[in-house]
Scaffold this motif. Structure first.
Motif, PDB file in Angstrom:
ATOM      1  N   MET A   1       0.416  20.913   2.548  1.00 41.50           N
ATOM      2  CA  MET A   1      -0.325  19.675   2.463  1.00 41.50           C
ATOM      3  C   MET A   1      -0.840  19.225   3.833  1.00 41.50           C
ATOM      4  N   GLN A   2      -0.372  19.856   4.884  1.00 46.12           N
ATOM      5  CA  GLN A   2      -0.755  19.434   6.230  1.00 46.12           C
ATOM      6  C   GLN A   2      -2.265  19.427   6.417  1.00 46.12           C
ATOM      7  N   GLU A   3      -2.985  20.404   5.856  1.00 48.80           N
ATOM      8  CA  GLU A   3      -4.433  20.476   6.045  1.00 48.80           C
ATOM      9  C   GLU A   3      -5.176  19.363   5.290  1.00 48.80           C
ATOM     10  N   ASN A   4      -4.539  18.724   4.322  1.00 46.66           N
ATOM     11  CA  ASN A   4      -5.184  17.654   3.559  1.00 46.66           C
ATOM     12  C   ASN A   4      -4.913  16.262   4.117  1.00 46.66           C
ATOM     13  N   LYS A   5      -4.176  16.177   5.214  1.00 41.98           N
ATOM     14  CA  LYS A   5      -3.853  14.867   5.778  1.00 41.98           C
ATOM     15  C   LYS A   5      -5.095  14.194   6.333  1.00 41.98           C
ATOM     16  N   LYS A   6      -5.214  12.912   6.074  1.00 40.50           N
ATOM     17  CA  LYS A   6      -6.280  12.096   6.640  1.00 40.50           C
ATOM     18  C   LYS A   6      -5.805  11.575   7.989  1.00 40.50           C
ATOM     19  N   LYS A   7      -6.678  11.573   8.970  1.00 41.14           N
ATOM     20  CA  LYS A   7      -6.319  11.089  10.294  1.00 41.14           C
ATOM     21  C   LYS A   7      -6.766   9.637  10.419  1.00 41.14           C
ATOM     22  N   ILE A   8      -5.825   8.775  10.724  1.00 41.25           N
ATOM     23  CA  ILE A   8      -6.106   7.368  10.955  1.00 41.25           C
ATOM     24  C   ILE A   8      -6.048   7.146  12.458  1.00 41.25           C
ATOM     25  N   ILE A   9      -7.153   6.673  13.034  1.00 39.12           N
ATOM     26  CA  ILE A   9      -7.233   6.459  14.471  1.00 39.12           C
ATOM     27  C   ILE A   9      -7.262   4.958  14.734  1.00 39.12           C
ATOM     28  N   ILE A  10      -6.357   4.512  15.602  1.00 37.50           N
ATOM     29  CA  ILE A  10      -6.275   3.104  15.978  1.00 37.50           C
ATOM     30  C   ILE A  10      -6.626   3.007  17.461  1.00 37.50           C
ATOM     31  N   PHE A  11      -7.606   2.187  17.796  1.00 44.30           N
ATOM     32  CA  PHE A  11      -7.991   1.959  19.183  1.00 44.30           C
ATOM     33  C   PHE A  11      -7.330   0.671  19.665  1.00 44.30           C
ATOM     34  N   SER A  12      -6.623   0.755  20.774  1.00 51.20           N
ATOM     35  CA  SER A  12      -5.966  -0.409  21.354  1.00 51.20           C
ATOM     36  C   SER A  12      -6.039  -0.284  22.875  1.00 51.20           C
ATOM     37  N   THR A  13      -6.646  -1.268  23.532  1.00 46.06           N
ATOM     38  CA  THR A  13      -6.790  -1.191  24.985  1.00 46.06           C
ATOM     39  C   THR A  13      -5.442  -1.034  25.662  1.00 46.06           C
ATOM     40  N   PHE A  14      -4.434  -1.734  25.194  1.00 45.96           N
ATOM     41  CA  PHE A  14      -3.093  -1.632  25.762  1.00 45.96           C
ATOM     42  C   PHE A  14      -2.133  -1.097  24.706  1.00 45.96           C
ATOM     43  N   PHE A  15      -1.145  -0.349  25.167  1.00 45.27           N
ATOM     44  CA  PHE A  15      -0.047   0.114  24.316  1.00 45.27           C
ATOM     45  C   PHE A  15       1.098   0.464  25.245  1.00 45.27           C
ATOM     46  N   GLU A  16       2.213   0.878  24.701  1.00 49.70           N
ATOM     47  CA  GLU A  16       3.409   1.137  25.515  1.00 49.70           C
ATOM     48  C   GLU A  16       3.054   1.810  26.834  1.00 49.70           C
ATOM     49  N   PRO A  17       3.574   1.341  27.934  1.00 48.99           N
ATOM     50  CA  PRO A  17       4.607   0.323  28.126  1.00 48.99           C
ATOM     51  C   PRO A  17       4.054  -1.091  28.263  1.00 48.99           C
ATOM     52  N   PHE A  18       2.756  -1.275  28.155  1.00 47.53           N
ATOM     53  CA  PHE A  18       2.143  -2.605  28.275  1.00 47.53           C
ATOM     54  C   PHE A  18       1.996  -3.206  26.880  1.00 47.53           C
ATOM     55  N   MET A  19       3.006  -3.979  26.469  1.00 50.59           N
ATOM     56  CA  MET A  19       3.033  -4.481  25.100  1.00 50.59           C
ATOM     57  C   MET A  19       2.971  -6.008  25.068  1.00 50.59           C
ATOM     58  N   SER A  20       2.250  -6.517  24.090  1.00 48.03           N
ATOM     59  CA  SER A  20       2.255  -7.944  23.768  1.00 48.03           C
ATOM     60  C   SER A  20       2.314  -8.045  22.253  1.00 48.03           C
ATOM     61  N   GLY A  21       1.979  -9.182  21.718  1.00 45.76           N
ATOM     62  CA  GLY A  21       2.055  -9.369  20.266  1.00 45.76           C
ATOM     63  C   GLY A  21       1.119  -8.467  19.484  1.00 45.76           C
ATOM     64  N   ALA A  22      -0.122  -8.329  19.964  1.00 46.84           N
ATOM     65  CA  ALA A  22      -1.100  -7.501  19.245  1.00 46.84           C
ATOM     66  C   ALA A  22      -0.676  -6.034  19.248  1.00 46.84           C
ATOM     67  N   GLU A  23      -0.170  -5.561  20.383  1.00 44.99           N
ATOM     68  CA  GLU A  23       0.260  -4.170  20.463  1.00 44.99           C
ATOM     69  C   GLU A  23       1.505  -3.929  19.611  1.00 44.99           C
ATOM     70  N   GLY A  24       2.345  -4.955  19.495  1.00 43.27           N
ATOM     71  CA  GLY A  24       3.500  -4.847  18.604  1.00 43.27           C
ATOM     72  C   GLY A  24       3.079  -4.671  17.157  1.00 43.27           C
ATOM     73  N   CYS A  25       2.009  -5.353  16.767  1.00 44.84           N
ATOM     74  CA  CYS A  25       1.464  -5.198  15.415  1.00 44.84           C
ATOM     75  C   CYS A  25       0.888  -3.802  15.218  1.00 44.84           C
ATOM     76  N   VAL A  26       0.191  -3.298  16.226  1.00 48.23           N
ATOM     77  CA  VAL A  26      -0.361  -1.937  16.151  1.00 48.23           C
ATOM     78  C   VAL A  26       0.771  -0.928  15.983  1.00 48.23           C
ATOM     79  N   LYS A  27       1.851  -1.103  16.737  1.00 49.09           N
ATOM     80  CA  LYS A  27       3.001  -0.203  16.628  1.00 49.09           C
ATOM     81  C   LYS A  27       3.617  -0.271  15.234  1.00 49.09           C
ATOM     82  N   ALA A  28       3.763  -1.476  14.683  1.00 46.49           N
ATOM     83  CA  ALA A  28       4.337  -1.634  13.343  1.00 46.49           C
ATOM     84  C   ALA A  28       3.454  -0.966  12.284  1.00 46.49           C
ATOM     85  N   ILE A  29       2.141  -1.102  12.420  1.00 49.73           N
ATOM     86  CA  ILE A  29       1.222  -0.467  11.478  1.00 49.73           C
ATOM     87  C   ILE A  29       1.316   1.049  11.587  1.00 49.73           C
ATOM     88  N   ALA A  30       1.376   1.555  12.817  1.00 49.48           N
ATOM     89  CA  ALA A  30       1.473   3.007  13.020  1.00 49.48           C
ATOM     90  C   ALA A  30       2.777   3.555  12.455  1.00 49.48           C
TER      91      ALA A  30
END
Length: 82
Positions: A1-30
């Motif tokens: 099934m690996q070849e049928n996986k859909k790729k979800i791309i999330i763009f976030s200017t900041f991410f670990e180790p630079f985290m705030s509330g918005a990046e925490g939401c991005v991490k939870a969604i991922a």
């Protein structure tokens, strides 16, 4: 099934180790997206610091950092992100 996986791309200017509330939401969604058997998650973020890895897999999702490794990356991100 690996070849049928859909790729979800999330763009976030900041991410670990630079985290705030918005990046925490991005991490939870991922992290929630990794539970779906037909999706793979990729977060594209600014490098900002030279010591940070350009690519890593964490908690089941991929993190790709782009830029030159300077705080300037937060401004270059909009031009460098695919």
């Amino acid at each position: 099934m690996q070849e049928n996986k859909k790729k979800i791309i999330i763009f976030s200017t900041f991410f670990e180790p630079f985290m705030s509330g918005a990046e925490g939401c991005v991490k939870a969604i991922a992290e929630a997206g990794t539970q779906h058997p037909y999706a793979s998650i990729v977060i594209i973020t600014a490098l900002i610091r030279l010591g940070a890895p350009r690519f890593e897999i964490k908690n089941g999702f991929a993190i790709k950092r782009i830029g030159v490794g300077l705080p300037l990356d937060k401004w270059l991100f909009i031009f460098l992100a695919p």
